[in-house]
Write a protein that holds these residues in place. Structure first.
Motif, PDB file in Angstrom:
ATOM      1  N   GLY A 193       0.080 -28.589  66.160  1.00  0.00           N
ATOM      2  CA  GLY A 193      -0.430 -27.306  65.718  1.00  0.00           C
ATOM      3  C   GLY A 193      -0.860 -27.311  64.265  1.00  0.00           C
ATOM      4  N   THR A 194      -1.191 -26.116  63.773  1.00  0.00           N
ATOM      5  CA  THR A 194      -1.625 -25.921  62.389  1.00  0.00           C
ATOM      6  C   THR A 194      -0.658 -24.988  61.681  1.00  0.00           C
ATOM      7  OG1 THR A 194      -3.955 -26.171  63.039  1.00  0.00           O
ATOM      8  CG2 THR A 194      -3.514 -25.147  60.902  1.00  0.00           C
ATOM      9  N   ILE A 195      -0.223 -25.371  60.489  1.00  0.00           N
ATOM     10  CA  ILE A 195       0.706 -24.540  59.731  1.00  0.00           C
ATOM     11  C   ILE A 195      -0.027 -23.324  59.161  1.00  0.00           C
ATOM     12  CG2 ILE A 195       2.192 -24.433  57.692  1.00  0.00           C
ATOM     13  CD1 ILE A 195       2.907 -27.328  58.141  1.00  0.00           C
ATOM     14  N   LEU A 196       0.447 -22.134  59.504  1.00  0.00           N
ATOM     15  CA  LEU A 196      -0.129 -20.894  59.000  1.00  0.00           C
ATOM     16  C   LEU A 196       0.611 -20.377  57.775  1.00  0.00           C
ATOM     17  CD1 LEU A 196      -0.755 -18.924  62.326  1.00  0.00           C
ATOM     18  CD2 LEU A 196      -2.392 -20.275  61.007  1.00  0.00           C
ATOM     19  N   GLU A 197       1.933 -20.607  57.735  1.00  0.00           N
ATOM     20  CA  GLU A 197       2.744 -20.132  56.625  1.00  0.00           C
ATOM     21  C   GLU A 197       3.732 -21.231  56.248  1.00  0.00           C
ATOM     22  OE1 GLU A 197       4.603 -16.434  57.684  1.00  0.00           O
ATOM     23  OE2 GLU A 197       2.789 -15.660  58.634  1.00  0.00           O
ATOM     24  N   ALA A 198       3.838 -21.492  54.956  1.00  0.00           N
ATOM     25  CA  ALA A 198       4.823 -22.441  54.429  1.00  0.00           C
ATOM     26  C   ALA A 198       5.224 -21.897  53.072  1.00  0.00           C
ATOM     27  CB  ALA A 198       4.237 -23.840  54.318  1.00  0.00           C
ATOM     28  N   LEU A 199       6.315 -21.138  53.023  1.00  0.00           N
ATOM     29  CA  LEU A 199       6.673 -20.397  51.813  1.00  0.00           C
ATOM     30  C   LEU A 199       8.158 -20.097  51.767  1.00  0.00           C
ATOM     31  CD1 LEU A 199       7.032 -17.379  53.176  1.00  0.00           C
ATOM     32  CD2 LEU A 199       4.560 -17.382  53.037  1.00  0.00           C
ATOM     33  N   TYR A 200       8.551 -19.415  50.710  1.00  0.00           N
ATOM     34  CA  TYR A 200       9.944 -18.997  50.550  1.00  0.00           C
ATOM     35  C   TYR A 200      10.030 -17.481  50.607  1.00  0.00           C
ATOM     36  CZ  TYR A 200      14.597 -18.235  48.643  1.00  0.00           C
ATOM     37  OH  TYR A 200      15.892 -17.835  48.481  1.00  0.00           O
ATOM     38  N   ARG A 201      11.022 -16.972  51.354  1.00  0.00           N
ATOM     39  CA  ARG A 201      11.322 -15.546  51.416  1.00  0.00           C
ATOM     40  C   ARG A 201      12.818 -15.378  51.213  1.00  0.00           C
ATOM     41  NH1 ARG A 201       7.779 -12.159  54.597  1.00  0.00           N
ATOM     42  NH2 ARG A 201       9.635 -10.913  54.964  1.00  0.00           N
ATOM     43  N   ASP A 202      13.217 -14.232  50.649  1.00  0.00           N
ATOM     44  CA  ASP A 202      14.644 -13.987  50.476  1.00  0.00           C
ATOM     45  C   ASP A 202      15.361 -13.904  51.817  1.00  0.00           C
ATOM     46  OD1 ASP A 202      14.673 -14.029  47.758  1.00  0.00           O
ATOM     47  OD2 ASP A 202      14.542 -11.862  47.505  1.00  0.00           O
ATOM     48  N   ASP A 203      14.686 -13.388  52.858  1.00  0.00           N
ATOM     49  CA  ASP A 203      15.355 -13.207  54.144  1.00  0.00           C
ATOM     50  C   ASP A 203      15.340 -14.466  55.008  1.00  0.00           C
ATOM     51  OD1 ASP A 203      12.653 -13.055  54.456  1.00  0.00           O
ATOM     52  OD2 ASP A 203      12.623 -11.156  55.544  1.00  0.00           O
ATOM     53  N   TYR A 204      14.269 -15.243  54.962  1.00  0.00           N
ATOM     54  CA  TYR A 204      14.155 -16.427  55.812  1.00  0.00           C
ATOM     55  C   TYR A 204      14.255 -17.740  55.036  1.00  0.00           C
ATOM     56  CZ  TYR A 204      12.938 -14.014  60.158  1.00  0.00           C
ATOM     57  OH  TYR A 204      12.976 -13.260  61.302  1.00  0.00           O
ATOM     58  N   GLY A 205      14.423 -17.658  53.718  1.00  0.00           N
ATOM     59  CA  GLY A 205      14.495 -18.882  52.938  1.00  0.00           C
ATOM     60  C   GLY A 205      13.187 -19.648  53.019  1.00  0.00           C
ATOM     61  N   TYR A 206      13.285 -20.988  52.942  1.00  0.00           N
ATOM     62  CA  TYR A 206      12.094 -21.814  53.139  1.00  0.00           C
ATOM     63  C   TYR A 206      11.704 -21.721  54.611  1.00  0.00           C
ATOM     64  CZ  TYR A 206      12.465 -23.841  48.485  1.00  0.00           C
ATOM     65  OH  TYR A 206      12.510 -24.012  47.127  1.00  0.00           O
ATOM     66  N   MET A 207      10.487 -21.240  54.854  1.00  0.00           N
ATOM     67  CA  MET A 207      10.067 -20.883  56.212  1.00  0.00           C
ATOM     68  C   MET A 207       8.705 -21.494  56.521  1.00  0.00           C
ATOM     69  SD  MET A 207       9.233 -17.059  57.648  1.00  0.00           S
ATOM     70  CE  MET A 207       7.583 -17.028  56.936  1.00  0.00           C
ATOM     71  N   PRO A 244      14.413 -30.858  55.744  1.00  0.00           N
ATOM     72  CA  PRO A 244      15.811 -30.930  56.186  1.00  0.00           C
ATOM     73  C   PRO A 244      16.337 -29.545  56.591  1.00  0.00           C
ATOM     74  CG  PRO A 244      15.498 -31.871  53.980  1.00  0.00           C
ATOM     75  CD  PRO A 244      14.286 -31.085  54.291  1.00  0.00           C
ATOM     76  N   ILE A 245      17.293 -29.533  57.506  1.00  0.00           N
ATOM     77  CA  ILE A 245      18.000 -28.296  57.841  1.00  0.00           C
ATOM     78  C   ILE A 245      18.774 -27.853  56.602  1.00  0.00           C
ATOM     79  CG2 ILE A 245      19.742 -27.253  59.342  1.00  0.00           C
ATOM     80  CD1 ILE A 245      19.091 -29.406  61.411  1.00  0.00           C
ATOM     81  N   GLY A 246      18.732 -26.562  56.284  1.00  0.00           N
ATOM     82  CA  GLY A 246      19.385 -26.095  55.072  1.00  0.00           C
ATOM     83  C   GLY A 246      20.017 -24.725  55.240  1.00  0.00           C
ATOM     84  N   ASN A 247      20.235 -24.058  54.125  1.00  0.00           N
ATOM     85  CA  ASN A 247      20.810 -22.708  54.144  1.00  0.00           C
ATOM     86  C   ASN A 247      20.119 -21.830  53.101  1.00  0.00           C
ATOM     87  OD1 ASN A 247      21.857 -23.919  51.878  1.00  0.00           O
ATOM     88  ND2 ASN A 247      23.935 -23.129  52.146  1.00  0.00           N
ATOM     89  N   SER A 248      18.817 -22.065  52.879  1.00  0.00           N
ATOM     90  CA  SER A 248      18.083 -21.297  51.882  1.00  0.00           C
ATOM     91  C   SER A 248      17.918 -19.845  52.335  1.00  0.00           C
ATOM     92  CB  SER A 248      16.710 -21.930  51.627  1.00  0.00           C
ATOM     93  OG  SER A 248      15.951 -21.982  52.821  1.00  0.00           O
TER      94      SER A 248
END
Length: 286
Positions: A193-207, A244-248
């Motif tokens: 697929g194609t990445i539409l969003e690659a960013l940081y949010r307070d609720d979803y962390g690195y998403m 990596p799997i994280g907890n952001s």
């Protein structure tokens, strides 16, 4: 000091057997030996109890951390009632931050994705059926959504810690599934697929949000980081490492992947948060 005492009593015990067989052993020596042995047994039992207590405390701590993280993704879009009318609250604005320099990651392909999946050793909400060893019954490496083959568990070295559906006292919908890990693990692209969003949010962390075509999308949240070249517009292949799997994120301290399968029209003001979530384990639920 303890080692010296242990060696002393070991030698004393050996000498007692040798000399006792020949000359007999005074009662005072036997009493002292019995007291030393009993003390050692009691101490061993105490150490065993301490170890068990520590394990139980660790398990309890994990359960508390899971419970506290139950509402992290519910913060993204919650429905509230105002004057009898239900209003969908828009998610908080995305906070885009500069990603750290990429760190080399061992390439992972779909061949490494688990052919089996287990439930975590916690109270898993909305859990699919599992056997006595906590292996999910009927688990398949891939599922098909409108003809798109997706990895059902796009995470390595992980177990299922939370299913799709209402959970917690609020009964809010958990719009995806969670894969927890206590060791190192990677987040994998569920399909080409194609990445539409690659960013940081307070609720979803690195998403990361990926468009797989045909109105099928996937979301991956709480990554430790987003590895290059996984930027918006990048093309990925099934099994590619996203990070990596994280907890952001501000709403969780548990190292896990929050994974969503989404359908609908992305081209709305709400973008990925206007899509409809699906239950990845729906086919396995009773």
């Amino acid at each position: 000091m303890r080692t010296v005492r242990f060696l002393f009593f070991t030698l004393l015990l050996g000498a007692t057997y040798v000399l006792g067989a020949r000359f007999g052993v005074p009662d005072s020596v036997l009493e002292r030996l019995d007291a030393a042995v009993e003390g050692g047994i009691e101490r061993g039992g105490e150490l065993g109890s301490i170890a068990i207590t520590e394990l139980e405390a660790e398990a309890a701590d994990l359960r508390v951390r899971f419970d506290r993280s139950h509402t992290y993704d519910d913060q993204a879009s919650a429905a509230v009632s105002i004057g009898g009318t239900t209003v969908e609250v828009a998610p908080p604005p995305a906070v885009v931050v500069e990603r750290p320099s990429p760190v080399p990651v061992q390439p992972v392909t779909t061949e490494t994705n688990a052919a089996a999946m287990r439930l975590c050793l916690t109270n898993v909400s909305n859990a699919p059926p599992a056997d006595g060893d906590l292996n999910i019954v009927g688990f398949a490496r891939e599922i098909s959504v409108d003809g798109i083959a997706l990895l059902l568990a796009p995470a390595s070295n992980a177990c299922l810690s939370s299913g799709y559906g209402p959970r917690g006292a609020s009964g809010r919908l958990h719009k995806g599934v969670d894969y927890f890990t206590k060791t190192e693990g990677n987040v994998l692209a569920a399909a080409d697929g194609t990445i539409l969003e690659a960013l940081y949010r307070d609720d979803y962390g690195y998403m990361v949000v990926i468009d797989h075509g045909g109105g099928v999308y996937t979301r991956y949240a709480h990554l430790k980081r987003i590895d290059e070249p996984n930027h918006e517009g990048a093309v990925v292949r099934k099994g590619d490492v996203l990070g990596p799997i994280g907890n952001s994120g501000a709403y969780t301290n548990v190292v896990h992947l929050h994974f969503e399968i989404l359908q609908g029209d992305y081209n709305t003001p709400r973008k990925s948060f206007g899509l409809v979530p699906l239950n990845p384990y729906a086919a396995l639920m009773p």
